[in-house]
Design a protein around this motif. Structure first.
Motif, PDB file in Angstrom:
ATOM      1  N   VAL A  10       0.757  -1.243   0.093  1.00 48.35           N
ATOM      2  CA  VAL A  10       0.034   0.140   0.038  1.00 48.35           C
ATOM      3  C   VAL A  10       0.950   1.016  -0.088  1.00 48.35           C
ATOM      4  N   PHE A  11       0.563   1.852  -1.063  1.00 51.44           N
ATOM      5  CA  PHE A  11       1.495   3.406  -1.115  1.00 51.44           C
ATOM      6  C   PHE A  11       0.766   4.448  -1.199  1.00 51.44           C
ATOM      7  N   LYS A  12       1.372   5.874  -0.539  1.00 49.49           N
ATOM      8  CA  LYS A  12       0.818   7.098  -0.584  1.00 49.49           C
ATOM      9  C   LYS A  12       1.127   7.836  -1.662  1.00 49.49           C
ATOM     10  N   ILE A  13       0.474   8.175  -2.837  1.00 44.86           N
ATOM     11  CA  ILE A  13       1.256   8.827  -4.189  1.00 44.86           C
ATOM     12  C   ILE A  13       0.987  10.179  -3.829  1.00 44.86           C
ATOM     13  N   LYS A  14       2.103  10.903  -3.834  1.00 41.16           N
ATOM     14  CA  LYS A  14       2.193  12.429  -3.463  1.00 41.16           C
ATOM     15  C   LYS A  14       2.310  13.173  -4.957  1.00 41.16           C
ATOM     16  N   ASP A  15       2.720  12.522  -5.914  1.00 37.25           N
ATOM     17  CA  ASP A  15       2.874  13.111  -7.226  1.00 37.25           C
ATOM     18  C   ASP A  15       2.955  12.439  -8.363  1.00 37.25           C
ATOM     19  N   ALA A  16       2.947  13.040  -9.290  1.00 37.64           N
ATOM     20  CA  ALA A  16       2.874  12.149 -10.860  1.00 37.64           C
ATOM     21  C   ALA A  16       4.292  11.500 -10.840  1.00 37.64           C
ATOM     22  N   GLU A  17       5.443  11.936 -10.465  1.00 37.69           N
ATOM     23  CA  GLU A  17       6.797  11.219 -10.714  1.00 37.69           C
ATOM     24  C   GLU A  17       6.566   9.817  -9.783  1.00 37.69           C
ATOM     25  N   GLU A  18       6.130   9.973  -8.640  1.00 35.68           N
ATOM     26  CA  GLU A  18       6.125   9.008  -7.962  1.00 35.68           C
ATOM     27  C   GLU A  18       5.160   7.596  -8.267  1.00 35.68           C
ATOM     28  N   TYR A  19       3.981   8.478  -8.737  1.00 39.88           N
ATOM     29  CA  TYR A  19       2.954   7.646  -9.485  1.00 39.88           C
ATOM     30  C   TYR A  19       3.493   6.877 -10.622  1.00 39.88           C
ATOM     31  N   LYS A  20       4.187   7.413 -11.338  1.00 36.50           N
ATOM     32  CA  LYS A  20       4.651   6.583 -12.564  1.00 36.50           C
ATOM     33  C   LYS A  20       5.632   5.517 -12.044  1.00 36.50           C
ATOM     34  N   LYS A  21       6.425   5.822 -10.948  1.00 36.77           N
ATOM     35  CA  LYS A  21       7.586   4.905 -10.483  1.00 36.77           C
ATOM     36  C   LYS A  21       6.895   3.746  -9.870  1.00 36.77           C
ATOM     37  N   VAL A  22       5.919   4.023  -9.015  1.00 33.96           N
ATOM     38  CA  VAL A  22       5.592   2.928  -8.200  1.00 33.96           C
ATOM     39  C   VAL A  22       4.421   2.035  -9.051  1.00 33.96           C
ATOM     40  N   CYS A  23       3.593   2.584 -10.073  1.00 35.83           N
ATOM     41  CA  CYS A  23       2.962   1.790 -10.986  1.00 35.83           C
ATOM     42  C   CYS A  23       3.875   0.852 -11.881  1.00 35.83           C
ATOM     43  N   ALA A  24       5.088   1.344 -12.502  1.00 30.53           N
ATOM     44  CA  ALA A  24       5.745   0.375 -12.972  1.00 30.53           C
ATOM     45  C   ALA A  24       6.349  -0.936 -12.137  1.00 30.53           C
ATOM     46  N   GLU A  25       6.484  -0.534 -10.986  1.00 30.46           N
ATOM     47  CA  GLU A  25       7.098  -1.621 -10.026  1.00 30.46           C
ATOM     48  C   GLU A  25       5.737  -2.785  -9.598  1.00 30.46           C
ATOM     49  N   MET A  26       4.692  -2.096  -9.571  1.00 25.80           N
ATOM     50  CA  MET A  26       3.493  -2.962  -9.039  1.00 25.80           C
ATOM     51  C   MET A  26       2.941  -3.704 -10.276  1.00 25.80           C
ATOM     52  N   PHE A  27       2.955  -3.080 -11.494  1.00 25.27           N
ATOM     53  CA  PHE A  27       2.462  -4.002 -12.368  1.00 25.27           C
ATOM     54  C   PHE A  27       3.312  -4.912 -12.983  1.00 25.27           C
ATOM     55  N   VAL A  28       4.465  -5.092 -12.430  1.00 21.56           N
ATOM     56  CA  VAL A  28       5.123  -6.452 -12.531  1.00 21.56           C
ATOM     57  C   VAL A  28       4.384  -7.810 -11.826  1.00 21.56           C
ATOM     58  N   LYS A  29       3.670  -7.331 -10.920  1.00 20.59           N
ATOM     59  CA  LYS A  29       3.242  -8.385  -9.996  1.00 20.59           C
ATOM     60  C   LYS A  29       1.710  -8.478 -10.379  1.00 20.59           C
ATOM     61  N   SER A  30       0.942  -7.585 -10.886  1.00 27.76           N
ATOM     62  CA  SER A  30      -0.627  -7.705 -11.181  1.00 27.76           C
ATOM     63  C   SER A  30      -0.810  -6.791 -12.283  1.00 27.76           C
ATOM     64  N   GLU A  31      -1.936  -7.189 -12.916  1.00 25.60           N
ATOM     65  CA  GLU A  31      -2.405  -6.689 -14.125  1.00 25.60           C
ATOM     66  C   GLU A  31      -3.196  -5.593 -13.833  1.00 25.60           C
ATOM     67  N   LEU A  32      -3.775  -5.350 -12.592  1.00 27.95           N
ATOM     68  CA  LEU A  32      -4.691  -4.497 -12.130  1.00 27.95           C
ATOM     69  C   LEU A  32      -4.290  -4.060 -10.680  1.00 27.95           C
ATOM     70  N   LEU A  33      -4.460  -2.721 -10.343  1.00 30.08           N
ATOM     71  CA  LEU A  33      -4.129  -1.937  -9.141  1.00 30.08           C
ATOM     72  C   LEU A  33      -5.432  -1.356  -8.607  1.00 30.08           C
ATOM     73  N   ILE A  34      -5.463  -1.074  -7.329  1.00 29.92           N
ATOM     74  CA  ILE A  34      -6.712  -0.185  -6.831  1.00 29.92           C
ATOM     75  C   ILE A  34      -6.169   1.169  -6.333  1.00 29.92           C
ATOM     76  N   ALA A  35      -6.574   2.300  -6.942  1.00 34.76           N
ATOM     77  CA  ALA A  35      -6.464   3.534  -6.391  1.00 34.76           C
ATOM     78  C   ALA A  35      -7.441   4.148  -5.609  1.00 34.76           C
ATOM     79  N   GLN A  36      -7.059   4.806  -4.377  1.00 33.34           N
ATOM     80  CA  GLN A  36      -8.173   4.986  -3.482  1.00 33.34           C
ATOM     81  C   GLN A  36      -8.023   6.377  -2.754  1.00 33.34           C
ATOM     82  N   GLU A  37      -9.218   7.122  -2.718  1.00 31.99           N
ATOM     83  CA  GLU A  37      -9.104   8.382  -2.363  1.00 31.99           C
ATOM     84  C   GLU A  37      -8.449   8.333  -0.837  1.00 31.99           C
ATOM     85  N   PHE A  38      -7.600   9.206  -0.611  1.00 33.44           N
ATOM     86  CA  PHE A  38      -6.853   9.312   0.628  1.00 33.44           C
ATOM     87  C   PHE A  38      -7.788  10.098   1.842  1.00 33.44           C
ATOM     88  N   LEU A  39      -8.216   9.436   2.907  1.00 32.43           N
ATOM     89  CA  LEU A  39      -8.965  10.172   3.891  1.00 32.43           C
ATOM     90  C   LEU A  39      -8.160  10.194   5.217  1.00 32.43           C
TER      91      LEU A  39
END
Length: 480
Positions: free
Chosen positions: A328-357
């Motif tokens: 589970v990652f807290k994404i603060k900007d576009a650069e971090e989003y791109k980096k984390v997505c690249a790592e997570m897509f190696v393990k799964s074809e789908l991810l879940i993005a959720q509003e931060f409360l």
């Protein structure tokens, strides 16, 4: 209670066990003088092919709630060798070590209840028997770049070599004798609790496990701890309680499925594991049933670039099968989003993005058999946005925990938790929620919630453990 061995020619088989009866398939199929539940049946028929006598023996045994070897699911698995070969990768190191000194490029050997004629191959034979629980098997391994399981198939009695007949008998006797039938304490049922002694963060600490054992004993169970190496022991029990972190592509799921196929009462049951451990499924289920959740989106390689149009930063990005706040990652900007997505897509074809409360704590409501069991507030770890800070180098990486009596918890919290878990089943669940402006948002439903001594049990104390054991007992009696 006698145990049955089913063979086409009973007169040809004698076993040195007083409580073993050898009968023909037709007698078992037609017979009505056997107990309605719990009888142990070893199916040694000549064939397990679809609609053969061997197939019907196993099929009817399961319908009668008898504990049969092999089960129908095992017979089905044997039809798909590619799946079995894939499963064998879980013990690849053992395979390579077993054939380390072999100079040929092919090895074939027979397995009888986990035993082989070759002493050096017995550890591998036991492991294969745990995966494919059939009385007699023939395994073939071949070597290319490394040793791989080429095929594994059931061995009919007609195919058992004469020199292996005594091994088959002794292995069957040893298998049937492993569990005592006459208990000095006269308890009615046997329960296995699956644990991992090496897990640094188990769902229940050692003290809680001991309290489960004590509560089980008081409820009328013989309770034994088992590990992943005891897969082939499941046939001996009436109930399985999984106290390990569960995943679908994992031995915990295979334990749950096998136990259920044997007629055991299981917590966590395979359906709950399947539904709860995948956040993509949970998101769809909760949304479709109008249960309040943070704004959530399924993210794929095709649509991930458009997410910023729907969710503002920061937002939460989750691996579908993460557990214990991992993945589970807290994404603060576009650069971090791109980096984390690249790592997570190696393990799964789908991810879940959720509003931060942002909240100072998360609620968790424990539910068992459709009723609230405990309520806790899990406070965020120091200077962190999660209840556990896995990146912290400090020894205590978790926030504080505050227990709340169910009767003192907000009614909306309990109502939402019960509504959410009713969509999954009637097992043991932990519903994680956030409270914002008096509204309760379901974050996820855990099929294997923490129950640790001095924390989740702080209000009910020993009654919490007794309640869970009573649920097991009632489920067994209802089935019977």
């Amino acid at each position: 209670m006698p145990k049955l061995i089913i063979v086409e020619n009973p007169s040809h088989w004698r076993f040195n066990l007083e409580d073993v009866e050898v009968i023909s398939p037709s007698r078992y199929i037609e017979g009505e003088d056997y107990p309605a539940r719990g009888l142990k049946v070893i199916n040694l028929c000549k064939s397990y092919q679809y609609q053969s006598l061997g197939y019907y023996v196993s099929l009817l045994a399961e319908a009668r709630k008898h504990k049969v070897l092999p089960g129908v699911s095992t017979i089905q698995d044997l039809r798909f060798p590619s799946i079995l070969r894939e499963d064998s990768q879980d013990f690849d190191d053992l395979i390579q070590a077993s054939f380390k000194g072999v100079t040929t490029d092919k090895v074939e050997f027979n397995i009888y209840f986990g035993s082989s004629n070759e002493e050096d191959l017995n550890p591998l034979a036991k492991q294969l028997f745990q995966y494919i629980q059939a009385p007699s098997l023939r395994a073939t391994f071949t070597k290319r770049s490394k040793w791989v399981l080429q095929s594994i198939k059931p061995l009919s009695l007609g195919e058992v070599p004469e020199e292996d007949q005594s091994l088959l008998r002794s292995s069957a006797e040893r298998y049937l004798l492993r569990k005592r039938e006459v208990r000095p304490d006269k308890k009615k049922y046997d329960m296995a609790i699956l644990v991992d002694p090496k897990d640094a963060n188990p769902p229940s600490d050692e003290k809680a496990i001991q309290k489960f054992i004590k509560a089980g004993d008081q409820a009328g169970f013989n309770v034994e701890l088992i590990t992943r190496d005891d897969f082939d022991e499941l046939i001996q029990y009436d109930a399985l309680f999984i106290r390990e972190t569960t995943y679908v592509n994992h031995y915990t799921f295979r334990f749950a499925k096998k136990a259920q196929s044997l007629g055991l009462t299981v917590i966590d049951d395979p359906e709950s594991i399947l539904k709860c451990t995948n956040k993509v499924y949970l998101n769809e289920l909760l949304t479709a049933n109008k249960i309040l959740t943070p704004k959530s989106y399924v993210v794929s390689k095709e649509n991930y670039k458009t997410l910023s149009e729907k969710l503002p930063y920061p937002f939460i990005l989750k691996q579908p099968d993460g557990a214990f706040s991992k993945g589970v990652f807290k994404i603060k900007d576009a650069e971090e989003y791109k980096k984390v997505c690249a790592e997570m897509f190696v393990k799964s074809e789908l991810l879940i993005a959720q509003e931060f409360l942002p909240t100072t704590f998360d609620w968790r409501v424990g539910i068992i058999d459709g009723k609230p069991l405990y309520v806790c507030k899990y406070f965020m770890a120091t200077e962190h946005w999660q209840i556990v800070n896995w990146n912290s180098e400090k020894q205590n990486r978790e926030g504080d925990v505050e227990s709340v009596a169910v009767d003192n918890a907000p009614a909306g919290l309990i109502r939402t938790a019960l509504k959410a878990t009713a969509l999954i089943g009637r097992s043991l669940y932990g519903v994680d929620m956030k409270e914002v402006d008096g509204k309760f948002y379901v974050i996820e439903i855990n099929d294997n919630p923490n129950i640790d001594s001095g924390m989740e049990d702080k209000i009910l104390k020993d009654k919490l453990y007794a309640t869970i054991m009573d649920v097991f007992l009632n489920k067994i009696k209802a089935e019977k």
